[in-house]
Design an enzyme around this catalytic site. Structure first.
Site, PDB file in Angstrom:
ATOM      1  N   SER A  37       0.850  -1.202   0.000  1.00 37.47           N
ATOM      2  CA  SER A  37       0.000   0.000   0.000  1.00 37.47           C
ATOM      3  C   SER A  37       0.881   1.245   0.000  1.00 37.47           C
ATOM      4  O   SER A  37       2.081   1.157   0.286  1.00 37.47           O
ATOM      5  CB  SER A  37      -0.867  -0.021   1.264  1.00 37.47           C
ATOM      6  OG  SER A  37      -1.406   1.255   1.547  1.00 37.47           O
TER       7      SER A  37
ATOM      8  N   TYR B 186      -3.418  -0.066   9.950  1.00 40.20           N
ATOM      9  CA  TYR B 186      -3.260  -0.492   8.551  1.00 40.20           C
ATOM     10  C   TYR B 186      -1.845  -0.192   8.072  1.00 40.20           C
ATOM     11  O   TYR B 186      -1.188  -1.027   7.448  1.00 40.20           O
ATOM     12  CB  TYR B 186      -4.296   0.250   7.709  1.00 40.20           C
ATOM     13  CG  TYR B 186      -4.371  -0.100   6.256  1.00 40.20           C
ATOM     14  CD1 TYR B 186      -3.685   0.652   5.304  1.00 40.20           C
ATOM     15  CD2 TYR B 186      -5.148  -1.163   5.804  1.00 40.20           C
ATOM     16  CE1 TYR B 186      -3.774   0.350   3.947  1.00 40.20           C
ATOM     17  CE2 TYR B 186      -5.250  -1.466   4.455  1.00 40.20           C
ATOM     18  CZ  TYR B 186      -4.556  -0.703   3.532  1.00 40.20           C
ATOM     19  OH  TYR B 186      -4.651  -1.009   2.196  1.00 40.20           O
TER      20      TYR B 186
HETATM   21  C1  GCO Z   1      -7.021   5.203   3.111  1.00 38.11           C
HETATM   22  C2  GCO Z   1      -7.134   4.320   1.888  1.00 38.11           C
HETATM   23  C3  GCO Z   1      -5.770   3.723   1.570  1.00 38.11           C
HETATM   24  C4  GCO Z   1      -5.850   2.965   0.269  1.00 38.11           C
HETATM   25  C5  GCO Z   1      -4.589   2.259  -0.113  1.00 38.11           C
HETATM   26  C6  GCO Z   1      -3.508   3.239  -0.418  1.00 38.11           C
HETATM   27  O1  GCO Z   1      -7.908   5.183   3.955  1.00 38.11           O
HETATM   28  O2  GCO Z   1      -6.016   5.938   3.153  1.00 38.11           O
HETATM   29  O3  GCO Z   1      -8.088   3.299   2.086  1.00 38.11           O
HETATM   30  O4  GCO Z   1      -5.394   2.894   2.632  1.00 38.11           O
HETATM   31  O5  GCO Z   1      -6.885   2.011   0.356  1.00 38.11           O
HETATM   32  O6  GCO Z   1      -4.187   1.374   0.897  1.00 38.11           O
HETATM   33  O7  GCO Z   1      -2.390   2.500  -0.888  1.00 38.11           O
END
Ligand code: GCO
Length: 264
Positions: A147, A160
């Site tokens: 990501s 995340y």
């Molecule tokens: C967020 C997005 C990101 C994208 C992706 C970026 O909330 O910033 O969901 O997380 O999904 O992962 O690479």
């Protein structure tokens, strides 16, 4: 060499979380390059069956398997069933993932752990149980879906980012340990794409929507089909000497500090 470099005829590809979104877009690409697609989901059998139909309508050989990538026993059983019914898995795409958008100081520990479990621990679980046959056959491709958050932080996505940052390093360590078996382990880092996951922050006029369009040199949200090329490259003979590398498909986000909102 020509197009045979990217030909996946005869290959079996498992893409976790491939009933929709980026997982389906990448799997469609692999399928159109010739691979047989093992579709995975954990929500409902109907969702999986509907997805398999979509692949088949696109002329792709596809079979559905419902299992929870965080449950090692389910992963072991599913891999055994896939191998018995369709053959050894040549290509694994660890795509299944969740996100919870909460300021860190407000985030419950169980929520933090759930994100880590799905986004970081499950790629380890699935890879660990598939790599054994790749080692025995001295060939294999593993693609971990990272990501922008493998490189950058952002308010409210701390769990995340921790998971995706860890997945980048796990990719590098898998390459370190398994490359000697002629297995290539790389990652794809999607930028901001138009999917169900980003739908809540992609609303016209939403401050984040305007921010991303301005922050992305290409000036737009990505189309999931733009990921197929990187997936085919990393799944094919074209990448046999590429290892531990994350290919960012991000419209240029990571290339730039960005620009003032009033600048073109
Ligand atoms: C967020 C997005 C990101 C994208 C992706 C970026 O909330 O910033 O969901 O997380 O999904 O992962 O690479």
């Amino acid at each position: 060499m020509g197009i045979s470099l990217f030909n996946l005829d005869g290959k079996i590809a498992l893409i976790t979380g491939s009933t929709h979104g980026l997982g389906m877009a990448m799997a469609m690409g692999l399928g159109k390059a010739g691979a047989t697609i093992i579709v995975n989901g954990n929500s409902s059998q109907k969702k999986i069956d509907d997805a398999v139909l979509k692949y088949q309508k696109a002329g792709i050989k596809a079979f559905g398997f419902k299992f929870n990538v965080t449950k090692e026993s389910e992963v072991i059983n599913a891999i055994q069933e896939i191998q018995n019914n369709h053959g050894a898995i040549d290509i694994l795409v660890n795509n299944a993932g969740i996100i919870k958008r909460t300021p860190l100081e407000e985030m419950e520990v169980h929520d933090f752990k759930e994100v880590i479990d799905v986004d970081l621990v499950s790629p380890f679980i699935v890879s660990k149980h598939i790599v054994k046959s790749m080692i025995n056959r001295k060939q294999g491709k593993i693609i971990n879906i990272c990501s922008m958050m493998s490189e950058l932080g952002r308010n409210t996505v701390g769990a995340y980012a921790a998971a995706k940052g860890g997945l980048k390093m796990l990719t590098q360590n898998m390459a370190t340990e398994w490359a000697k078996h002629n297995i290539q382990i790389n990652g794809i880092g999607p930028g901001y794409f138009a999917t169900s996951q980003t739908a809540p922050i992609r609303v016209e006029g939403h401050p984040f929507n305007d921010f991303i369009v301005n922050r992305t040199p290409s000036g737009k949200w990505g189309d999931p089909n733009d990921l197929a090329g990187a997936a085919i490259f990393l799944a094919s003979g074209a990448s046999n000497f590429v290892n531990g590398h994350i290919i960012y498909v991000d419209g240029g986000i990571l290339a730039t500090i960005g620009k003032p909102s009033n600048e073109n």
